[in-house]
Design a protein around this motif. Structure first.
Motif, PDB file in Angstrom:
ATOM      1  N   LEU A   1       0.775  -1.452  -0.165  1.00  0.00           N
ATOM      2  CA  LEU A   1      -0.047  -0.278  -0.196  1.00  0.00           C
ATOM      3  C   LEU A   1       0.374   1.406  -0.221  1.00  0.00           C
ATOM      4  O   LEU A   1       2.579   0.944   0.498  1.00  0.00           O
ATOM      5  CB  LEU A   1      -0.991  -0.053   1.141  1.00  0.00           C
ATOM      6  CG  LEU A   1      -0.675  -0.164   2.188  1.00  0.00           C
ATOM      7  CD1 LEU A   1      -0.811   0.679   3.519  1.00  0.00           C
ATOM      8  CD2 LEU A   1       0.082  -1.405   3.492  1.00  0.00           C
ATOM      9  N   VAL A   2       0.422   2.099  -0.331  1.00  0.00           N
ATOM     10  CA  VAL A   2       1.047   3.356  -0.654  1.00  0.00           C
ATOM     11  C   VAL A   2       0.657   4.076   0.714  1.00  0.00           C
ATOM     12  O   VAL A   2      -0.476   4.517   0.758  1.00  0.00           O
ATOM     13  CB  VAL A   2       0.773   3.929  -1.512  1.00  0.00           C
ATOM     14  CG1 VAL A   2       1.415   5.483  -1.690  1.00  0.00           C
ATOM     15  CG2 VAL A   2       1.199   3.518  -2.872  1.00  0.00           C
ATOM     16  N   VAL A   3       1.365   5.198   1.189  1.00  0.00           N
ATOM     17  CA  VAL A   3       1.317   6.010   2.509  1.00  0.00           C
ATOM     18  C   VAL A   3       1.644   7.705   2.319  1.00  0.00           C
ATOM     19  O   VAL A   3       2.587   7.836   2.099  1.00  0.00           O
ATOM     20  CB  VAL A   3       1.508   5.409   3.547  1.00  0.00           C
ATOM     21  CG1 VAL A   3       1.375   6.492   4.880  1.00  0.00           C
ATOM     22  CG2 VAL A   3       0.896   4.369   3.897  1.00  0.00           C
ATOM     23  N   ILE A   4       0.791   7.957   2.251  1.00  0.00           N
ATOM     24  CA  ILE A   4       1.132   9.724   2.481  1.00  0.00           C
ATOM     25  C   ILE A   4       0.748  10.295   3.629  1.00  0.00           C
ATOM     26  O   ILE A   4      -0.520  10.560   3.952  1.00  0.00           O
ATOM     27  CB  ILE A   4      -0.110  10.496   0.855  1.00  0.00           C
ATOM     28  CG1 ILE A   4      -0.643   9.790  -0.572  1.00  0.00           C
ATOM     29  CG2 ILE A   4       0.352  11.985   0.792  1.00  0.00           C
ATOM     30  CD1 ILE A   4       1.212   9.954  -0.969  1.00  0.00           C
ATOM     31  N   SER A   5       1.832  10.133   4.206  1.00  0.00           N
ATOM     32  CA  SER A   5       2.162  11.186   5.265  1.00  0.00           C
ATOM     33  C   SER A   5       2.282  11.869   5.918  1.00  0.00           C
ATOM     34  O   SER A   5       2.550  13.238   4.836  1.00  0.00           O
ATOM     35  CB  SER A   5       3.615  10.513   6.087  1.00  0.00           C
ATOM     36  OG  SER A   5       4.613  11.274   4.917  1.00  0.00           O
ATOM     37  N   ARG A   6       2.659  12.720   6.417  1.00  0.00           N
ATOM     38  CA  ARG A   6       2.462  14.201   7.275  1.00  0.00           C
ATOM     39  C   ARG A   6       1.195  15.152   7.119  1.00  0.00           C
ATOM     40  O   ARG A   6       1.717  16.336   5.751  1.00  0.00           O
ATOM     41  CB  ARG A   6       4.313  14.809   6.826  1.00  0.00           C
ATOM     42  CG  ARG A   6       4.955  13.948   7.651  1.00  0.00           C
ATOM     43  CD  ARG A   6       6.027  14.403   7.652  1.00  0.00           C
ATOM     44  NE  ARG A   6       6.682  15.967   6.737  1.00  0.00           N
ATOM     45  CZ  ARG A   6       8.114  15.250   6.962  1.00  0.00           C
ATOM     46  NH1 ARG A   6       9.010  14.465   7.192  1.00  0.00           N
ATOM     47  NH2 ARG A   6       8.338  15.707   5.296  1.00  0.00           N
ATOM     48  N   ALA A   7       0.098  14.286   6.971  1.00  0.00           N
ATOM     49  CA  ALA A   7      -0.529  15.084   6.083  1.00  0.00           C
ATOM     50  C   ALA A   7      -1.075  16.976   6.625  1.00  0.00           C
ATOM     51  O   ALA A   7      -1.672  17.691   6.124  1.00  0.00           O
ATOM     52  CB  ALA A   7      -2.127  14.017   5.975  1.00  0.00           C
TER      53      ALA A   7
ATOM     54  N   ALA B   1       0.147  10.609  11.378  1.00  0.00           N
ATOM     55  CA  ALA B   1       0.366   9.784  12.067  1.00  0.00           C
ATOM     56  C   ALA B   1       0.628  10.238  13.646  1.00  0.00           C
ATOM     57  O   ALA B   1       0.390  10.024  15.509  1.00  0.00           O
ATOM     58  CB  ALA B   1       1.933   8.995  11.970  1.00  0.00           C
ATOM     59  N   VAL B   2       1.285  12.281  13.817  1.00  0.00           N
ATOM     60  CA  VAL B   2       1.106  13.090  14.947  1.00  0.00           C
ATOM     61  C   VAL B   2       0.221  13.375  15.734  1.00  0.00           C
ATOM     62  O   VAL B   2      -0.198  13.138  16.044  1.00  0.00           O
ATOM     63  CB  VAL B   2       2.084  14.017  14.762  1.00  0.00           C
ATOM     64  CG1 VAL B   2       2.168  15.022  15.576  1.00  0.00           C
ATOM     65  CG2 VAL B   2       3.835  13.605  13.624  1.00  0.00           C
ATOM     66  N   ALA B   3      -1.156  14.018  14.034  1.00  0.00           N
ATOM     67  CA  ALA B   3      -2.368  13.829  14.315  1.00  0.00           C
ATOM     68  C   ALA B   3      -3.472  13.373  14.727  1.00  0.00           C
ATOM     69  O   ALA B   3      -4.351  12.712  15.350  1.00  0.00           O
ATOM     70  CB  ALA B   3      -2.522  15.053  13.136  1.00  0.00           C
ATOM     71  N   GLY B   4      -3.031  11.676  14.196  1.00  0.00           N
ATOM     72  CA  GLY B   4      -3.857  10.727  13.599  1.00  0.00           C
ATOM     73  C   GLY B   4      -4.592  10.146  13.242  1.00  0.00           C
ATOM     74  O   GLY B   4      -5.533   9.464  13.186  1.00  0.00           O
ATOM     75  N   THR B   5      -4.909  11.458  12.166  1.00  0.00           N
ATOM     76  CA  THR B   5      -5.782  11.406  11.021  1.00  0.00           C
ATOM     77  C   THR B   5      -5.570  10.314  10.312  1.00  0.00           C
ATOM     78  O   THR B   5      -4.590  10.130   9.645  1.00  0.00           O
ATOM     79  CB  THR B   5      -5.597  12.537  10.683  1.00  0.00           C
ATOM     80  OG1 THR B   5      -4.237  13.038   9.724  1.00  0.00           O
ATOM     81  CG2 THR B   5      -6.496  13.946  11.418  1.00  0.00           C
ATOM     82  N   GLY B   6      -6.592   9.213   9.732  1.00  0.00           N
ATOM     83  CA  GLY B   6      -6.373   8.161   8.941  1.00  0.00           C
ATOM     84  C   GLY B   6      -5.769   7.365   8.921  1.00  0.00           C
ATOM     85  O   GLY B   6      -5.338   6.458   8.587  1.00  0.00           O
ATOM     86  N   MET B   7      -4.738   7.444  10.045  1.00  0.00           N
ATOM     87  CA  MET B   7      -5.128   5.804  10.854  1.00  0.00           C
ATOM     88  C   MET B   7      -6.098   5.111  10.979  1.00  0.00           C
ATOM     89  O   MET B   7      -5.477   3.328  11.004  1.00  0.00           O
ATOM     90  CB  MET B   7      -4.568   6.261  12.697  1.00  0.00           C
ATOM     91  CG  MET B   7      -3.076   7.476  12.360  1.00  0.00           C
ATOM     92  SD  MET B   7      -1.714   6.469  11.197  1.00  0.00           S
ATOM     93  CE  MET B   7      -0.930   5.314  12.892  1.00  0.00           C
ATOM     94  N   VAL B   8      -7.207   5.214  11.181  1.00  0.00           N
ATOM     95  CA  VAL B   8      -7.708   3.415  11.614  1.00  0.00           C
ATOM     96  C   VAL B   8      -8.637   3.456   9.731  1.00  0.00           C
ATOM     97  O   VAL B   8      -8.574   2.344   9.939  1.00  0.00           O
ATOM     98  CB  VAL B   8      -9.579   4.446  11.498  1.00  0.00           C
ATOM     99  CG1 VAL B   8     -10.362   2.935  11.450  1.00  0.00           C
ATOM    100  CG2 VAL B   8      -9.755   4.501  13.600  1.00  0.00           C
ATOM    101  N   GLU B   9      -8.552   4.494   7.927  1.00  0.00           N
ATOM    102  CA  GLU B   9      -8.561   3.989   7.030  1.00  0.00           C
ATOM    103  C   GLU B   9      -7.144   2.956   7.045  1.00  0.00           C
ATOM    104  O   GLU B   9      -6.935   2.041   6.416  1.00  0.00           O
ATOM    105  CB  GLU B   9      -8.810   5.260   6.611  1.00  0.00           C
ATOM    106  CG  GLU B   9      -8.904   4.236   5.038  1.00  0.00           C
ATOM    107  CD  GLU B   9      -8.656   5.622   4.562  1.00  0.00           C
ATOM    108  OE1 GLU B   9      -8.503   5.975   3.281  1.00  0.00           O
ATOM    109  OE2 GLU B   9      -8.488   7.128   4.904  1.00  0.00           O
ATOM    110  N   LEU B  10      -6.114   3.018   7.784  1.00  0.00           N
ATOM    111  CA  LEU B  10      -4.590   2.711   7.139  1.00  0.00           C
ATOM    112  C   LEU B  10      -5.253   1.588   7.583  1.00  0.00           C
ATOM    113  O   LEU B  10      -4.411   0.594   6.969  1.00  0.00           O
ATOM    114  CB  LEU B  10      -3.373   3.305   7.590  1.00  0.00           C
ATOM    115  CG  LEU B  10      -1.982   2.710   7.616  1.00  0.00           C
ATOM    116  CD1 LEU B  10      -2.222   2.321   6.348  1.00  0.00           C
ATOM    117  CD2 LEU B  10      -1.254   3.099   8.940  1.00  0.00           C
ATOM    118  N   VAL B  11      -5.023   0.715   9.296  1.00  0.00           N
ATOM    119  CA  VAL B  11      -5.143  -0.440  10.117  1.00  0.00           C
ATOM    120  C   VAL B  11      -6.199  -1.378   8.908  1.00  0.00           C
ATOM    121  O   VAL B  11      -6.212  -2.065   8.324  1.00  0.00           O
ATOM    122  CB  VAL B  11      -5.468  -0.267  10.839  1.00  0.00           C
ATOM    123  CG1 VAL B  11      -6.054  -1.280  11.499  1.00  0.00           C
ATOM    124  CG2 VAL B  11      -5.203   0.767  11.978  1.00  0.00           C
TER     125      VAL B  11
END
Length: 593
Positions: free
Chosen positions: A109-115, A149-159
């Motif tokens: 999968l591709v992760v766009i980080s630091r959104a 990862a800092v703000a926690g946004t998108g982590m549920v979708e990532l998992v």
């Protein structure tokens, strides 16, 4: 269990992301944590909501540590490719992309980080750019998740996305041989040497006896204990991160790139033929070849744009089909990927051999690779094919299984034709010969195993008897001695117990060779001491002896048969040996009823 490797440019948040996912710090060294820079491989793990256990191999992103990155990425079947939303695609993004393409990794999968550091428009631009850059890799259609990862946004979708990717993976082979590329070796007080790596196939069990291959050295080790994800276990299966406590080797004698294997299942080679699978342009002569967690210098000889011969500075335990990363150490860049086609390539001695070899390799494909390998070699042990990575579950077309050997029909036909030709030629030169000996046949055919000879004989139209090979209709042909043998048969038919003397045989020009041929043909029987009779003579003698009072003496037998002592003695001894008569004492015998 599952294993995922990270990839992406330095400082794009790989370590931060896996720490957020697992709650564990992947950077093992104090210097890494102090500098905020991953230098070596890190290993953490977690359990997803589905119950799937997943281990992460966190790789360094800095250009100085590409070798370490490849050691972690090489054995991993799934990749999490990261691009920072604020910086976008960077130099090491390209190098990690090239590594993924070279290794043929097609799951991830591709992760766009630091959104949290970029506007939505910028995030969309980075996604589009990343899609373009990955379009020629196995991640071209990989799902994309935007996170912070800092703000926690998108982590549920990532998992959730990661769980779906892992759920779609093909099942690994748990029953195959083990080949664990070692990425760490260390000592634990009270336990001894511990080796770690990613187990892609096969099963490890406490008590297993394995081989540790490194360079030209082979060391036998025993598995004392196992751990996966920090837990002790008796059995570890694929795909998982494992720590193997072994007995039989010191940690200081083990290096990254060594391999822990099931004994006798892997071919270690230093000369291979490969097909380029990614990258463009020419291939430099001097390379670094990355396989699993190993990296060795190599010299390349190009046959054409796609096919090359690699001479490795140190032998590696490779399989046909293995994906290699080719890196130019001078330019510090990945040249491309290559698939191993041949672990035992033929020598190149004549002008034009390289061009012809490239043409041969161009016709190789995965579906018919094992059949092509057997056809090229003529005969190969099945275990060697399996150890080279070939699929040996089903016998390919044009191949026959003879014991532990796979033999091409063409090779078998050639052996059979040569054997029959040699036997025919021998009979023509010497009609009275016993035939071709087994040893001469093996030397003539240069068989790799004497166990193959019966299969060759069976299809060659020859008979085997007493260690000799001959044509089925050969042994009745006496050639120039035919008339003399017929004369002896005529005389014996009239007087079965009056065997010709040595002088009479000599007058007929019947010597040892001719008489032996007549006996092999079943036309005469040698009783011993030079006495030749018809094969039916012993049975005729039994009829006469049965009429005598039992027991009888040698003299009585001689008189009953109307023969001399010269014939009677060996004839009676022959009957004794057959069990038809029995000696009672030095002077008497009797018929065995």
């Amino acid at each position: 269990m599952y294993v995922v490797a990270t990839a992406g440019h330095v400082d794009h948040g790989k370590s931060t992301l896996v720490k957020a996912l697992t709650g564990m710090e992947p950077d093992r060294w104090e210097a890494e944590r102090r500098r905020g820079l991953t230098i070596d491989l890190g290993f953490v793990w977690t359990t997803l909501p589905s119950g799937r256990e997943v281990g992460f191999v966190d790789v360094p992103g800095h250009e100085r540590f590409v070798g370490n990155m490849l050691a972690g990425l090489g054995p991993s079947p799934v990749v999490c490719f990261m691009v920072a939303a604020d910086e976008g695609w960077m130099a090491q993004s390209s190098e990690h992309r090239d590594a993924i393409a070279a290794l043929g990794i097609s799951h991830g999968l591709v992760v766009i980080s630091r959104a949290d550091r970029a506007a939505p428009e910028r995030v969309a631009e980075v996604i589009a750019q990343t899609r373009r850059e990955l379009s020629d890799t196995g991640l071209a259609e990989a799902p994309v998740v935007v996170v912070s990862a800092v703000a926690g946004t998108g982590m549920v979708e990532l998992v959730t996305t990661l769980d779906a990717v892992l759920g779609a993976l093909p099942a690994p082979r748990a029953d195959g041989p083990v080949r664990l590329w070692v990425d760490r070796a260390f000592t634990i007080t009270g336990a001894g040497t511990v080796l770690t790596g990613t187990l892609p196939a096969g099963t490890l069990t406490a008590g297993d006896r394995l081989e540790l291959l490194g360079g030209t050295r082979t060391r036998e080790v025993t598995v004392r204990g196992l751990q996966t994800h920090g837990r002790d276990c008796d059995v570890a299966g694929p795909v998982s991160r494992v720590a193997v406590n072994v007995r039989g080797v010191s940690a200081v004698d083990v290096h990254r790139g060594d391999a822990l294997v099931t004994p006798g299942t892997v071919v270690r080679v230093s000369l291979i033929d490969v097909r380029r699978t990614s990258g463009g342009g020419s291939v430099p002569e001097l390379l670094t070849v990355h396989a699993g967690s190993a990296a060795v210098p190599a010299r390349s000889r190009s046959f054409d744009d796609d096919h090359h011969r690699l001479t490795l500075a140190s032998p590696l335990p490779l399989h046909v089909g293995d994906q290699l990363v080719l890196r130019d150490p001078g330019a510090g860049r990945i040249v491309g990927g290559a698939r191993v086609l041949d672990l035992d390539p033929p020598p190149l001695r004549r002008r034009g051999d390289g061009v012809r070899r490239g043409e041969d390799l161009a016709f190789r494909d995965d579906d018919s690779a094992v059949g092509q390998e057997v056809a090229r070699r003529g005969a190969v042990e099945r275990s060697r094919l399996a150890g080279s990575g070939f699929a040996v579950e089903a016998l390919p077309d044009g191949v026959e299984e003879v014991g532990r050997w796979w033999v091409s029909h063409q090779q078998l036909d050639d052996w059979q034709a040569r054997l029959r030709g040699a036997v025919v030629a021998l009979h023509e030169r010497d009609p009275l010969t016993a035939g071709l000996s087994d040893g001469a046949a093996r030397d003539l055919l240069a068989l790799p195993d004497v166990a193959l000879l019966p299969a060759v004989i069976a299809g060659a139209g020859v008979r085997a008897e007493g260690g000799w090979l001959f044509l089925p209709d050969h042994r009745g042909d006496m050639g120039p001695a035919e008339s003399a043998v017929s004369e002896v048969e005529r005389r014996l038919a009239e007087s079965p117990f009056v065997a010709p003397t040595a002088e009479e045989l000599a007058e007929l020009h019947l010597g040892t060779k001719e008489l032996a041929a007549a006996q092999r043909a079943g036309r005469l029987l040698h009783l011993g001491d030079g006495v030749m009779v018809l094969p039916r003579t012993p049975a005729l003698a039994m009829r006469e002896l049965a009429r005598l009072p039992q027991p009888f003496t040698t003299s009585q037998a001689r008189q009953a048969l109307g023969t001399s002592r010269r014939v009677a003695i060996p004839l009676l001894e022959h009957l004794d040996a057959r069990g038809w008569t029995r000696r009672i004492d030095s002077g008497h015998r009797q018929i065995v009823r």
